[in-house]
Design an enzyme around this catalytic site. Structure first.
Site: not given
Length: 318
Positions: A127, A202, A270
Protein backbone atom coordinates in the site's frame (compact mmCIF):
# COMPACT_ATOMS: atom_id res chain seq x y z
CA UNK A 1 4.26 -30.96 -12.43
CA UNK A 2 2.15 -31.25 -9.31
CA UNK A 3 1.86 -28.32 -6.87
CA UNK A 4 4.29 -28.61 -4.00
CA UNK A 5 2.65 -29.80 -0.77
CA UNK A 6 4.21 -29.05 2.60
CA UNK A 7 2.79 -28.76 6.09
CA UNK A 8 2.44 -25.14 7.11
CA UNK A 9 0.95 -23.05 9.93
CA UNK A 10 -1.14 -21.28 7.30
CA UNK A 11 -4.28 -22.77 5.83
CA UNK A 12 -2.97 -22.98 2.30
CA UNK A 13 -5.56 -24.60 0.07
CA UNK A 14 -3.73 -26.62 -2.55
CA UNK A 15 -5.49 -27.00 -5.88
CA UNK A 16 -4.37 -28.31 -9.20
CA UNK A 17 -2.86 -26.17 -11.93
CA UNK A 18 -5.74 -27.25 -14.17
CA UNK A 19 -8.26 -25.91 -11.66
CA UNK A 20 -6.33 -22.68 -11.19
CA UNK A 21 -6.27 -22.16 -14.93
CA UNK A 22 -10.04 -21.81 -14.93
CA UNK A 23 -10.00 -19.03 -12.31
CA UNK A 24 -8.50 -16.35 -14.55
CA UNK A 25 -9.22 -15.25 -18.07
CA UNK A 26 -5.60 -15.63 -19.15
CA UNK A 27 -3.97 -18.97 -19.90
CA UNK A 28 -2.27 -20.40 -16.83
CA UNK A 29 1.27 -21.72 -16.90
CA UNK A 30 3.71 -22.59 -14.17
CA UNK A 31 5.94 -19.55 -13.91
CA UNK A 32 9.27 -18.49 -12.47
CA UNK A 33 8.31 -16.11 -9.68
CA UNK A 34 10.12 -14.01 -7.08
CA UNK A 35 8.60 -12.47 -3.96
CA UNK A 36 10.28 -9.53 -2.20
CA UNK A 37 9.21 -8.76 1.37
CA UNK A 38 8.16 -11.51 3.77
CA UNK A 39 6.29 -9.63 6.47
CA UNK A 40 3.00 -10.70 8.03
CA UNK A 41 1.36 -10.35 4.61
CA UNK A 42 4.11 -11.32 2.21
CA UNK A 43 5.18 -14.52 3.97
CA UNK A 44 1.83 -16.34 3.50
CA UNK A 45 1.19 -14.73 0.11
CA UNK A 46 4.46 -16.14 -1.18
CA UNK A 47 3.49 -19.45 0.39
CA UNK A 48 0.28 -19.56 -1.62
CA UNK A 49 2.15 -18.80 -4.83
CA UNK A 50 4.28 -21.87 -4.16
CA UNK A 51 1.80 -24.25 -2.55
CA UNK A 52 -1.44 -23.37 -4.30
CA UNK A 53 -0.02 -21.96 -7.51
CA UNK A 54 2.77 -24.49 -7.89
CA UNK A 55 5.20 -21.84 -9.15
CA UNK A 56 8.99 -21.92 -9.00
CA UNK A 57 9.62 -19.43 -6.16
CA UNK A 58 12.62 -17.35 -5.13
CA UNK A 59 12.21 -15.04 -2.14
CA UNK A 60 14.06 -12.07 -0.70
CA UNK A 61 13.66 -10.43 2.70
CA UNK A 62 15.69 -7.70 4.34
CA UNK A 63 16.20 -10.05 7.29
CA UNK A 64 17.88 -12.94 5.49
CA UNK A 65 17.02 -15.49 8.19
CA UNK A 66 13.33 -15.06 7.45
CA UNK A 67 13.87 -15.76 3.75
CA UNK A 68 15.86 -18.88 4.65
CA UNK A 69 13.07 -20.01 6.98
CA UNK A 70 10.50 -19.54 4.20
CA UNK A 71 12.67 -21.47 1.73
CA UNK A 72 12.98 -24.40 4.12
CA UNK A 73 9.27 -24.40 4.91
CA UNK A 74 7.98 -24.15 1.34
CA UNK A 75 10.80 -25.59 -0.74
CA UNK A 76 11.82 -22.44 -2.62
CA UNK A 77 15.07 -20.50 -2.77
CA UNK A 78 16.30 -17.48 -0.82
CA UNK A 79 18.18 -14.68 -2.57
CA UNK A 80 20.64 -12.24 -1.00
CA UNK A 81 19.39 -9.14 -2.87
CA UNK A 82 16.25 -8.06 -4.75
CA UNK A 83 18.32 -8.05 -7.96
CA UNK A 84 19.32 -11.67 -7.43
CA UNK A 85 15.72 -12.64 -6.64
CA UNK A 86 14.40 -10.96 -9.82
CA UNK A 87 17.02 -12.27 -12.21
CA UNK A 88 15.39 -14.44 -14.90
CA UNK A 89 11.91 -14.41 -13.36
CA UNK A 90 8.63 -14.12 -15.27
CA UNK A 91 6.82 -12.35 -12.42
CA UNK A 92 8.24 -10.50 -9.42
CA UNK A 93 6.03 -9.54 -6.48
CA UNK A 94 6.78 -7.09 -3.69
CA UNK A 95 5.07 -6.33 -0.40
CA UNK A 96 7.10 -3.85 1.65
CA UNK A 97 6.47 -0.98 4.03
CA UNK A 98 6.17 2.31 2.18
CA UNK A 99 7.23 4.36 -0.85
CA UNK A 100 10.86 4.59 0.21
CA UNK A 101 11.10 0.84 0.87
CA UNK A 102 9.53 0.19 -2.52
CA UNK A 103 11.99 2.45 -4.33
CA UNK A 104 14.85 0.74 -2.48
CA UNK A 105 13.93 -2.78 -3.63
CA UNK A 106 13.19 -1.71 -7.21
CA UNK A 107 15.35 1.17 -8.47
CA UNK A 108 17.80 1.29 -5.55
CA UNK A 109 21.21 -0.37 -5.38
CA UNK A 110 20.88 -4.10 -6.09
CA UNK A 111 17.19 -3.48 -6.79
CA UNK A 112 14.96 -5.79 -8.80
CA UNK A 113 14.78 -3.41 -11.77
CA UNK A 114 18.51 -4.01 -12.41
CA UNK A 115 17.93 -7.61 -13.51
CA UNK A 116 14.30 -8.00 -14.60
CA UNK A 117 14.20 -9.44 -18.10
CA UNK A 118 12.34 -7.77 -20.98
CA UNK A 119 8.66 -8.64 -20.94
CA UNK A 120 8.61 -9.65 -17.26
CA UNK A 121 5.94 -8.26 -14.93
CA UNK A 122 6.60 -6.58 -11.57
CA UNK A 123 3.53 -6.71 -9.31
CA UNK A 124 3.59 -4.51 -6.22
CA UNK A 125 1.27 -5.44 -3.34
CA UNK A 126 2.50 -2.64 -1.07
CA UNK A 127 0.00 0.00 0.00
CA UNK A 128 1.85 3.02 -1.32
CA UNK A 129 1.17 6.29 -3.12
CA UNK A 130 -0.25 6.54 -6.62
CA UNK A 131 2.72 8.79 -7.37
CA UNK A 132 5.31 6.08 -6.75
CA UNK A 133 3.22 3.60 -8.75
CA UNK A 134 3.28 5.88 -11.77
CA UNK A 135 7.00 6.54 -11.27
CA UNK A 136 7.84 2.84 -11.24
CA UNK A 137 5.53 2.13 -14.16
CA UNK A 138 7.48 4.67 -16.23
CA UNK A 139 10.80 3.20 -15.04
CA UNK A 140 9.67 -0.31 -15.94
CA UNK A 141 8.44 0.77 -19.37
CA UNK A 142 11.79 2.45 -20.11
CA UNK A 143 13.56 -0.82 -19.27
CA UNK A 144 11.31 -3.02 -21.40
CA UNK A 145 9.24 -4.77 -18.73
CA UNK A 146 5.89 -4.11 -17.05
CA UNK A 147 4.56 -2.83 -13.72
CA UNK A 148 1.25 -3.38 -11.93
CA UNK A 149 0.34 -1.65 -8.68
CA UNK A 150 -1.75 -4.19 -6.80
CA UNK A 151 -2.44 -3.25 -3.16
CA UNK A 152 -4.51 -5.72 -1.19
CA UNK A 153 -7.32 -5.70 1.36
CA UNK A 154 -8.20 -8.44 3.81
CA UNK A 155 -5.48 -8.13 6.42
CA UNK A 156 -3.26 -10.83 7.86
CA UNK A 157 -6.10 -13.36 8.02
CA UNK A 158 -6.88 -12.78 4.36
CA UNK A 159 -3.25 -13.29 3.44
CA UNK A 160 -2.97 -16.48 5.49
CA UNK A 161 -6.17 -17.93 4.05
CA UNK A 162 -5.48 -16.80 0.49
CA UNK A 163 -8.65 -14.72 0.18
CA UNK A 164 -7.34 -11.20 -0.36
CA UNK A 165 -9.00 -8.56 -2.52
CA UNK A 166 -6.46 -7.19 -5.01
CA UNK A 167 -6.94 -3.80 -6.69
CA UNK A 168 -4.74 -3.41 -9.77
CA UNK A 169 -3.50 -0.56 -11.91
CA UNK A 170 -1.83 -1.26 -15.25
CA UNK A 171 -2.32 -2.22 -18.88
CA UNK A 172 -5.17 -4.66 -19.64
CA UNK A 173 -3.00 -7.11 -21.58
CA UNK A 174 -0.40 -7.24 -18.80
CA UNK A 175 -3.13 -7.65 -16.18
CA UNK A 176 -4.58 -10.63 -18.05
CA UNK A 177 -1.15 -12.29 -18.00
CA UNK A 178 -0.67 -11.63 -14.30
CA UNK A 179 -4.15 -12.39 -12.96
CA UNK A 180 -3.92 -16.21 -12.99
CA UNK A 181 -0.75 -15.94 -10.90
CA UNK A 182 -2.23 -13.37 -8.48
CA UNK A 183 -5.29 -15.63 -8.10
CA UNK A 184 -3.20 -17.96 -5.93
CA UNK A 185 -3.64 -15.68 -2.90
CA UNK A 186 -6.85 -13.85 -3.79
CA UNK A 187 -10.60 -14.25 -3.92
CA UNK A 188 -11.12 -11.08 -5.96
CA UNK A 189 -8.72 -9.48 -8.45
CA UNK A 190 -9.82 -6.45 -10.46
CA UNK A 191 -8.23 -4.01 -12.89
CA UNK A 192 -9.16 -0.48 -11.83
CA UNK A 193 -7.45 1.46 -14.63
CA UNK A 194 -3.95 2.61 -15.61
CA UNK A 195 -0.91 2.71 -13.31
CA UNK A 196 -1.77 4.23 -9.94
CA UNK A 197 -5.44 3.22 -10.09
CA UNK A 198 -4.91 0.26 -7.78
CA UNK A 199 -3.43 2.53 -5.11
CA UNK A 200 -6.22 5.07 -5.54
CA UNK A 201 -8.80 2.29 -5.11
CA UNK A 202 -7.06 1.14 -1.93
CA UNK A 203 -7.39 4.71 -0.65
CA UNK A 204 -11.16 4.55 -1.26
CA UNK A 205 -11.17 1.27 0.68
CA UNK A 206 -9.39 2.82 3.67
CA UNK A 207 -11.71 5.84 3.68
CA UNK A 208 -14.67 3.47 3.99
CA UNK A 209 -13.03 1.43 6.74
CA UNK A 210 -12.05 4.47 8.82
CA UNK A 211 -15.62 5.76 8.92
CA UNK A 212 -17.14 2.32 9.55
CA UNK A 213 -14.86 1.50 12.48
CA UNK A 214 -15.45 4.87 14.14
CA UNK A 215 -19.20 4.45 13.72
CA UNK A 216 -19.07 0.94 15.21
CA UNK A 217 -16.94 2.14 18.13
CA UNK A 218 -19.38 4.94 18.90
CA UNK A 219 -22.36 2.58 18.60
CA UNK A 220 -20.89 0.04 21.05
CA UNK A 221 -19.87 2.85 23.41
CA UNK A 222 -23.37 4.37 23.31
CA UNK A 223 -25.04 1.00 23.79
CA UNK A 224 -22.96 0.26 26.87
CA UNK A 225 -23.73 3.67 28.37
CA UNK A 226 -27.43 3.07 27.69
CA UNK A 227 -27.29 -0.21 29.63
CA UNK A 228 -28.11 -2.42 26.67
CA UNK A 229 -26.96 -6.00 26.14
CA UNK A 230 -24.56 -5.24 23.29
CA UNK A 231 -24.36 -8.83 22.08
CA UNK A 232 -28.14 -8.89 21.63
CA UNK A 233 -28.10 -5.49 19.97
CA UNK A 234 -25.44 -6.51 17.46
CA UNK A 235 -27.20 -9.81 16.76
CA UNK A 236 -30.27 -7.87 15.67
CA UNK A 237 -28.85 -4.84 13.87
CA UNK A 238 -26.15 -6.81 12.03
CA UNK A 239 -28.94 -8.45 10.01
CA UNK A 240 -30.18 -5.06 8.79
CA UNK A 241 -28.82 -1.97 7.07
CA UNK A 242 -26.26 -1.31 9.82
CA UNK A 243 -24.48 -4.61 9.21
CA UNK A 244 -20.88 -4.67 7.96
CA UNK A 245 -17.78 -6.88 7.88
CA UNK A 246 -16.35 -4.84 10.73
CA UNK A 247 -19.45 -5.40 12.87
CA UNK A 248 -19.59 -9.10 12.10
CA UNK A 249 -15.88 -9.77 12.71
CA UNK A 250 -14.82 -7.23 15.33
CA UNK A 251 -17.69 -6.52 17.69
CA UNK A 252 -16.93 -9.42 20.07
CA UNK A 253 -13.28 -8.49 20.49
CA UNK A 254 -14.16 -4.81 20.84
CA UNK A 255 -16.69 -5.57 23.58
CA UNK A 256 -14.00 -7.63 25.34
CA UNK A 257 -11.46 -4.82 25.04
CA UNK A 258 -9.09 -6.97 22.97
CA UNK A 259 -7.32 -5.24 20.10
CA UNK A 260 -4.77 -7.65 18.70
CA UNK A 261 -6.76 -9.15 15.83
CA UNK A 262 -5.68 -7.46 12.65
CA UNK A 263 -4.44 -4.37 10.86
CA UNK A 264 -2.35 -2.23 13.22
CA UNK A 265 -3.03 1.42 14.03
CA UNK A 266 0.47 2.40 12.84
CA UNK A 267 -0.25 0.87 9.44
CA UNK A 268 -3.66 2.55 9.22
CA UNK A 269 -2.14 5.94 9.99
CA UNK A 270 0.43 5.39 7.24
CA UNK A 271 -2.38 4.64 4.79
CA UNK A 272 -4.45 7.61 5.92
CA UNK A 273 -1.44 9.90 5.57
CA UNK A 274 -1.05 8.76 1.95
CA UNK A 275 -4.71 9.22 1.04
CA UNK A 276 -5.06 12.58 2.81
CA UNK A 277 -2.06 13.84 0.84
CA UNK A 278 -3.73 12.61 -2.36
CA UNK A 279 -6.94 14.38 -1.35
CA UNK A 280 -5.04 17.64 -0.91
CA UNK A 281 -3.72 17.22 -4.44
CA UNK A 282 -7.02 16.35 -6.12
CA UNK A 283 -9.26 18.64 -4.09
CA UNK A 284 -11.36 15.91 -2.42
CA UNK A 285 -12.93 16.91 0.91
CA UNK A 286 -12.53 14.21 3.56
CA UNK A 287 -13.56 15.77 6.90
CA UNK A 288 -14.57 12.52 8.61
CA UNK A 289 -11.45 10.67 7.47
CA UNK A 290 -9.21 13.50 8.66
CA UNK A 291 -10.95 13.45 12.03
CA UNK A 292 -10.62 9.68 12.41
CA UNK A 293 -6.92 10.00 11.56
CA UNK A 294 -6.57 12.28 14.59
CA UNK A 295 -8.49 9.78 16.71
CA UNK A 296 -5.94 7.14 15.70
CA UNK A 297 -3.20 9.56 16.76
CA UNK A 298 -4.87 9.62 20.18
CA UNK A 299 -4.78 5.80 20.26
CA UNK A 300 -1.06 5.91 19.49
CA UNK A 301 -0.55 8.29 22.41
CA UNK A 302 -2.31 5.70 24.58
CA UNK A 303 0.36 3.18 23.55
CA UNK A 304 -1.87 1.46 21.01
CA UNK A 305 0.48 1.63 18.02
CA UNK A 306 0.20 -2.11 17.42
CA UNK A 307 -3.43 -2.47 18.45
CA UNK A 308 -5.79 -3.23 15.60
CA UNK A 309 -7.95 -0.54 14.03
CA UNK A 310 -11.01 -1.40 16.12
CA UNK A 311 -9.18 0.15 19.11
CA UNK A 312 -10.98 3.42 18.39
CA UNK A 313 -13.35 2.14 21.07
CA UNK A 314 -10.53 2.20 23.64
CA UNK A 315 -10.15 5.92 23.02
CA UNK A 316 -13.81 6.49 23.87
CA UNK A 317 -13.62 4.35 27.00
CA UNK A 318 -10.33 5.59 28.45
Amino acid sequence: MRPHRRRSPFRLRTISAKSLATRGTGAFEMAKVAFIGLGVMGYPMAGHLKTRGGHDLTVYNRTAAKAEKWAVEFGGRAALTPAEAADGQDFVFSCVGNDDDLRSVTIGKDGAFETLKPGAVFIDNTTASAEVARELDAAAMARGFHFIDAPVSGGQAGAENGVLTVMCGGEPEVFERAKPVIDAYARMVGLMGPAGSGQLTKMVNQICIAGLVQGLAEAIHFGKKAGLDIEKVIDVISKGAAGSWQMENRHKTMISGKYDFGFAVDWMRKDLDILLAEARNNGAKLPVTALVDQFYADVQEMGGNRWDTSSLLARLEK
